[in-house]
Design a protein around this motif. Structure first.
Motif, short mmCIF file in Angstrom:
data_model
loop_
_atom_site.label_atom_id
_atom_site.label_comp_id
_atom_site.label_asym_id
_atom_site.label_seq_id
_atom_site.Cartn_x
_atom_site.Cartn_y
_atom_site.Cartn_z
N ALA A 158 0.78 -1.20 -0.08
CA ALA A 158 -0.16 0.03 -0.11
C ALA A 158 0.88 1.25 -0.08
CB ALA A 158 -0.97 0.16 1.30
N LEU A 159 2.07 0.99 0.42
CA LEU A 159 3.05 2.16 0.48
C LEU A 159 3.30 2.77 -0.94
CD1 LEU A 159 5.22 1.36 3.45
CD2 LEU A 159 3.19 2.74 3.37
N ALA A 160 3.04 2.21 -1.91
CA ALA A 160 3.16 2.59 -3.45
C ALA A 160 2.00 3.39 -3.67
CB ALA A 160 3.03 1.53 -4.11
N ASP A 161 1.00 3.90 -2.85
CA ASP A 161 0.01 4.72 -3.10
C ASP A 161 0.36 6.17 -2.54
OD1 ASP A 161 -2.35 6.06 -3.26
OD2 ASP A 161 -3.75 4.56 -2.73
N PRO A 162 0.51 7.18 -3.29
CA PRO A 162 0.72 8.38 -2.79
C PRO A 162 -0.25 8.82 -1.74
CG PRO A 162 0.98 8.46 -5.04
CD PRO A 162 0.37 7.15 -4.77
N HIS A 163 -1.57 8.48 -1.93
CA HIS A 163 -2.47 8.77 -0.70
C HIS A 163 -2.22 8.26 0.71
CE1 HIS A 163 -4.47 9.60 -4.74
NE2 HIS A 163 -5.02 10.76 -3.87
N VAL A 165 0.57 7.05 1.70
CA VAL A 165 1.83 7.79 2.43
C VAL A 165 1.75 9.10 2.73
CG1 VAL A 165 4.35 8.91 1.57
CG2 VAL A 165 3.63 6.75 0.55
N ALA A 166 0.76 9.76 2.44
CA ALA A 166 0.27 11.16 2.87
C ALA A 166 -0.20 11.09 4.11
CB ALA A 166 -0.62 11.94 1.61
N ARG A 167 -0.71 9.95 4.69
CA ARG A 167 -1.33 9.57 5.77
C ARG A 167 -0.64 9.32 6.77
NH1 ARG A 167 -5.44 5.64 3.39
NH2 ARG A 167 -4.25 3.53 4.19
N LEU A 168 0.79 8.89 6.52
CA LEU A 168 1.64 8.59 7.63
C LEU A 168 2.09 9.44 8.74
CD1 LEU A 168 4.37 6.48 5.32
CD2 LEU A 168 1.92 5.66 6.49
N LYS A 232 25.36 9.00 9.62
CA LYS A 232 24.25 8.05 10.26
C LYS A 232 23.10 8.65 9.08
CE LYS A 232 21.58 5.33 12.32
NZ LYS A 232 21.10 4.96 11.07
N THR A 233 22.61 7.50 8.44
CA THR A 233 21.44 7.96 7.69
C THR A 233 20.10 7.64 8.65
OG1 THR A 233 20.98 5.41 7.07
CG2 THR A 233 22.59 6.74 5.79
N GLY A 234 19.08 8.17 7.71
CA GLY A 234 17.70 7.91 8.14
C GLY A 234 16.75 7.80 6.89
N SER A 235 15.80 6.98 7.08
CA SER A 235 14.79 6.43 5.81
C SER A 235 13.64 6.47 6.39
CB SER A 235 15.19 5.57 5.25
OG SER A 235 16.68 5.61 4.58
N LEU A 236 12.45 6.83 5.62
CA LEU A 236 11.08 6.42 5.54
C LEU A 236 10.70 6.50 4.18
CD1 LEU A 236 10.11 8.54 8.95
CD2 LEU A 236 9.97 5.97 8.57
N PRO A 237 9.33 6.10 4.03
CA PRO A 237 8.85 6.23 2.76
C PRO A 237 8.94 7.79 2.16
CG PRO A 237 7.24 4.87 4.04
CD PRO A 237 8.60 5.46 4.98
N THR A 238 9.33 7.95 1.09
CA THR A 238 9.69 9.08 0.35
C THR A 238 10.73 10.12 1.12
OG1 THR A 238 7.76 10.47 1.44
CG2 THR A 238 7.29 9.34 -0.36
N LEU A 239 10.98 9.76 2.22
CA LEU A 239 12.10 10.64 3.01
C LEU A 239 13.37 9.53 3.16
CD1 LEU A 239 11.82 12.36 6.28
CD2 LEU A 239 13.19 10.91 6.16
N ARG A 240 14.52 10.43 2.75
CA ARG A 240 15.88 10.08 2.94
C ARG A 240 16.65 11.09 3.59
NH1 ARG A 240 13.46 8.20 -1.60
NH2 ARG A 240 13.70 5.95 -1.97
N PHE A 259 18.54 16.42 4.27
CA PHE A 259 17.24 15.62 4.29
C PHE A 259 16.42 15.76 2.70
CE2 PHE A 259 18.19 16.26 8.52
CZ PHE A 259 17.77 15.09 9.30
N THR A 260 16.09 14.68 2.21
CA THR A 260 15.05 14.91 0.93
C THR A 260 13.99 14.05 1.03
OG1 THR A 260 16.08 13.11 -0.07
CG2 THR A 260 17.38 15.03 -0.42
N ARG A 261 12.96 14.84 0.10
CA ARG A 261 11.59 14.28 0.14
C ARG A 261 11.41 14.13 -1.40
NH1 ARG A 261 7.55 14.42 3.99
NH2 ARG A 261 6.54 13.06 2.67
N THR A 262 10.77 13.04 -1.96
CA THR A 262 10.67 12.76 -3.17
C THR A 262 9.06 12.26 -3.29
OG1 THR A 262 11.12 11.21 -5.20
CG2 THR A 262 11.27 10.38 -3.11
N LEU A 263 8.53 12.83 -4.50
CA LEU A 263 7.21 12.54 -4.94
C LEU A 263 7.15 11.05 -5.21
CD1 LEU A 263 6.01 15.51 -7.30
CD2 LEU A 263 5.48 15.13 -4.89
#
Length: 302
Positions: A158-163, A165-168, A232-240, A259-263
């Motif tokens: 489900a994390l492939a759905d932008p909608h 991810v937007a509610r995380l 030290k790295t950090g990652s979450l869906p769309t966040l690196r 820090f970066t965010r991607t669509l």
């Protein structure tokens, strides 16, 4: 300065991300930033304040880093590395748990250390160091559990759905563990200057950061045998993101937080990883040029 900020914006845009960066020359105090005071979700980067708290308490004699901890498999938080991915009972020292936490970003090891030192202690350490916007609100297991819960019955797919991810909640700095790029470079500088605790503990923290196994973000911008990167790295869906210190053979030391965010919701986006190194290199090059120009002015006859 304007040219550097333009180069940073271009790099982020070309990589298809929005970016936040702060870079600090530890020796001179010169700095450079693009949205460096914006709150960001720290994800696994918050393991760095936890490491600092662990060593601060060890330096104060409140705990022994060789203390052994039982690590049962039941109740371990999810994760692809270290204890989080193991199936059997283990017994490790606090310092070896810290190694797993920093080198392979082991969530289970991190939560065992967080249980040992206490969430409130991590926040007190941040406050003592003047990091007023750096806050831990939950464990790393709770962070990952929130992602699973917010994703719903569709699971990881489900994390492939932008909608979705937007509610995380984990991506909302008002809810989760948070800081700013500027405060994180300030923390790095304090570690490198031995302002956090004893030089012995500082050496131990710097050693662990240098053992991180991921070379594809910050370190990718400095492919030189004589340039040392500890991070030290950090990652979450769309966040690196990654924070770290770049050390040159001439003694220059530069703390960088990117820090970066991607669509894109893809789990693997090489450009979003690589631009962390690219942006860090742009910023560090600018700080080094500034240092060179300052040195040349100082050498001019009065």
């Amino acid at each position: 300065m304007t040219d550097t900020l333009t180069a940073l914006r271009t790099a982020f845009t070309d990589a298809g991300v929005t970016g936040r960066i702060h870079a600090l020359d530890i020796g001179s105090g010169a700095e450079l930033d693009l949205y460096g005071d914006e709150l960001v979700c720290t994800a696994s980067i918050h393991k760095l304040p936890l490491l600092v708290t662990l060593h601060e308490r060890a330096a104060a004699g409140d705990l022994d880093l060789t203390e052994q901890i039982d690590c049962p498999p039941l109740g371990r938080p999810a994760g692809p590395t270290g204890l989080a991915a193991m199936l059997d009972v283990a017994r490790l020292s606090l310092r070896d748990l810290a190694y797993l936490m920093m080198a392979v970003s082991d969530n289970a090891a991190a939560d065992l250390l967080l249980d040992r030192v206490g969430l409130d202690a991590v926040n007190r350490t941040a406050a003592r160091l003047g990091l007023s916007r750096t806050t831990v609100t939950h464990s790393f297991g709770e962070m990952m559990a929130s992602v699973k819960q917010d994703a719903g019955p569709g699971g990881a797919q489900a994390l492939a759905d932008p909608h979705v991810v937007a509610r995380l909640r984990a991506l909302d700095p008002a809810w989760g563990n948070r800081s700013t790029p500027r405060e994180l470079t300030r923390l790095l500088a304090a570690i490198w200057r031995d302002e956090v605790c004893t030089p012995e503990n500082g050496d131990a923290m710097r050693r662990l950061m240098a053992l991180q196994v991921w070379p594809h973000r910050l370190a990718s911008g400095f492919p030189f045998d004589d340039v040392h990167v500890a991070g030290k790295t950090g990652s979450l869906p769309t966040l690196r993101g990654e924070v770290g210190v770049v050390e040159y053979p001439d003694g220059g030391q530069y703390a960088v937080a990117v820090f970066t965010r991607t669509l894109s919701t893809a789990a693997i986006v090489p450009a979003a990883d690589a631009v962390i190194g690219t942006a860090a290199r742009i910023a560090v090059d600018a700080l080094r040029e500034r240092r060179t120009q300052k040195g040349m002015r100082s050498a001019e006859p009065g």
